[in-house]
Design an enzyme around this catalytic site. Structure first.
Site, PDB file in Angstrom:
ATOM      1  N   ASP A 177       0.857  -1.193   0.000  1.00 34.17           N
ATOM      2  CA  ASP A 177       0.000   0.000   0.000  1.00 34.17           C
ATOM      3  C   ASP A 177       0.890   1.238   0.000  1.00 34.17           C
ATOM      4  OD1 ASP A 177      -2.401   1.614   0.301  1.00 34.17           O
ATOM      5  OD2 ASP A 177      -1.907   1.835   2.416  1.00 34.17           O
ATOM      6  N   TYR A 219      -0.566   8.628  -2.509  1.00 35.56           N
ATOM      7  CA  TYR A 219      -0.583   8.270  -3.924  1.00 35.56           C
ATOM      8  C   TYR A 219      -1.775   8.929  -4.633  1.00 35.56           C
ATOM      9  CZ  TYR A 219       2.885   4.386  -3.892  1.00 35.56           C
ATOM     10  OH  TYR A 219       4.036   3.622  -3.839  1.00 35.56           O
ATOM     11  N   CYS A 276      -4.300  -1.408  -2.087  1.00 37.11           N
ATOM     12  CA  CYS A 276      -4.461   0.030  -2.285  1.00 37.11           C
ATOM     13  C   CYS A 276      -5.322   0.214  -3.532  1.00 37.11           C
ATOM     14  CB  CYS A 276      -3.076   0.656  -2.486  1.00 37.11           C
ATOM     15  SG  CYS A 276      -3.093   2.404  -2.900  1.00 37.11           S
ATOM     16  N   ASN A 277      -6.471   0.840  -3.375  1.00 33.55           N
ATOM     17  CA  ASN A 277      -7.374   1.047  -4.519  1.00 33.55           C
ATOM     18  C   ASN A 277      -6.708   1.901  -5.597  1.00 33.55           C
ATOM     19  OD1 ASN A 277     -10.444   0.291  -3.558  1.00 33.55           O
ATOM     20  ND2 ASN A 277      -9.161   0.928  -1.851  1.00 33.55           N
ATOM     21  N   CYS A 284     -10.947   3.416  -0.194  1.00 26.77           N
ATOM     22  CA  CYS A 284      -9.517   3.618   0.062  1.00 26.77           C
ATOM     23  C   CYS A 284      -9.217   2.814   1.321  1.00 26.77           C
ATOM     24  CB  CYS A 284      -9.218   5.093   0.289  1.00 26.77           C
ATOM     25  SG  CYS A 284      -7.579   5.409   0.995  1.00 26.77           S
TER      26      CYS A 284
HETATM   27  N1  DGL Z   1      -4.718   3.474   0.649  1.00 30.48           N
HETATM   28  C1  DGL Z   1      -4.805   3.988  -0.664  1.00 30.48           C
HETATM   29  C2  DGL Z   1      -6.066   3.495  -1.394  1.00 30.48           C
HETATM   30  O1  DGL Z   1      -6.632   2.495  -1.046  1.00 30.48           O
HETATM   31  C3  DGL Z   1      -4.558   5.401  -0.991  1.00 30.48           C
HETATM   32  C4  DGL Z   1      -4.065   6.427  -0.078  1.00 30.48           C
HETATM   33  C5  DGL Z   1      -3.184   7.422  -0.797  1.00 30.48           C
HETATM   34  O2  DGL Z   1      -2.000   7.155  -0.856  1.00 30.48           O
HETATM   35  O3  DGL Z   1      -3.686   8.438  -1.308  1.00 30.48           O
HETATM   36  O4  DGL Z   1      -6.481   4.079  -2.362  1.00 30.48           O
END
Ligand code: DGL
Length: 257
Positions: A9, A41, A72-73, A186
């Site tokens: 992630d 991200y 991580c989506n 997320c």
């Molecule tokens: N945990 C991440 C997701 O599931 C994103 C968090 C990020 O880095 O903006 O999208």
């Protein structure tokens, strides 16, 4: 360490998925890697996130990973397709917003999807919407700034409550755009689900994709004949690209929360 499963992630959020994986597959060895140095991200370009995700996956495989999970989506929407093309022989699972179960439960309802700006912008999400959105009124909402609370270990504070109240005011019970369900798209958000629920109203049902992703990983391992035998005692190792003492302690704390 070899024969392990990498769980990746942008930071500590994917531990919400790891928890489910360990519950379902206690005999497996997991390496959880959070890229907190490069987080968030969700506000980067797709190209940047794709490059980072590919780089990390390559290194997990070089170290002997037998399967890879992108917990991580955002990274999934940027990179899973190309990774599957690069490594067709590797069981590789990603995560996407749990829109399907939410719409199944509320087929003509209003479903809020909370995710990062990149996830709701990406083609992968629009395909998901076309496939499973049905007759529901689906409202994608990017929540820049929310994952940072979890990265700081700030899971319940007045500042968080204020942030969420400002973001969600119109969607809460009694608000002008009241919703029936909220999908946490997320992997950081399940750690602040209680506050989200408090702000939206307890009647609003919360959905997240962690269990579905863990189940899919188990299925892929079984099909590939890669699951560990029941007598093997599994393990979890945490690594992070910015491994401060506080962050590593936060990983342990989130794992048992
Ligand atoms: N945990 C991440 C997701 O599931 C994103 C968090 C990020 O880095 O903006 O999208």
């Amino acid at each position: 360490m070899d024969n392990f499963i990498s769980v990746f992630d942008s930071g500590v959020g994917g531990i919400s998925v790891l928890r489910e994986m360990v519950r379902l597959m206690p005999n497996e060895d997991f390496l959880y890697y959070g890229d907190s140095k490069n987080a968030p991200y969700g506000t980067k370009t797709t190209e940047e996130v794709r490059t980072l995700t590919i780089e990390h996956t390559k290194s997990f495989l070089k170290r002997g990973a037998k399967a890879c999970a992108i917990a991580c989506n955002t990274a999934t929407s940027a990179a899973v397709r190309v990774l599957r093309q690069m490594y067709p022989e590797v069981p590789l699972v990603g995560i996407e917003p749990a829109l399907k179960p939410a719409v199944e439960k509320y087929p003509t309802g209003r479903v809020l999807v909370l995710a990062t700006p990149m996830t709701v912008r990406e083609e992968k999400f629009h395909k998901l919407l076309n496939r499973f959105g049905g007759d529901a009124d689906v409202i994608p909402l990017g929540a820049p700034g929310l994952m940072e609370f979890v990265e700081r270990g700030e899971l319940d504070s007045q500042k968080l409550r204020k942030f969420l109240t400002e973001l969600l005011a119109v969607y809460r019970v009694g608000g002008s755009h009241q919703v029936d369900a909220a999908v946490l798209g997320c992997t950081h958000y399940p750690f602040v689900a209680d506050v989200i629920s408090e702000v939206l109203g307890e009647e609003v049902e919360i959905f997240d994709g962690s269990y579905g992703t863990a189940k899919e990983l188990k299925r892929r391992l079984d099909v590939a004949g890669l699951s560990n035998p029941p007598e093997h005692k599994g393990s979890v190792t945490f690594e992070n690209s910015a491994p401060t003492k506080e962050r590593m302690a936060l990983c342990e704390k989130l794992m048992t929360s």
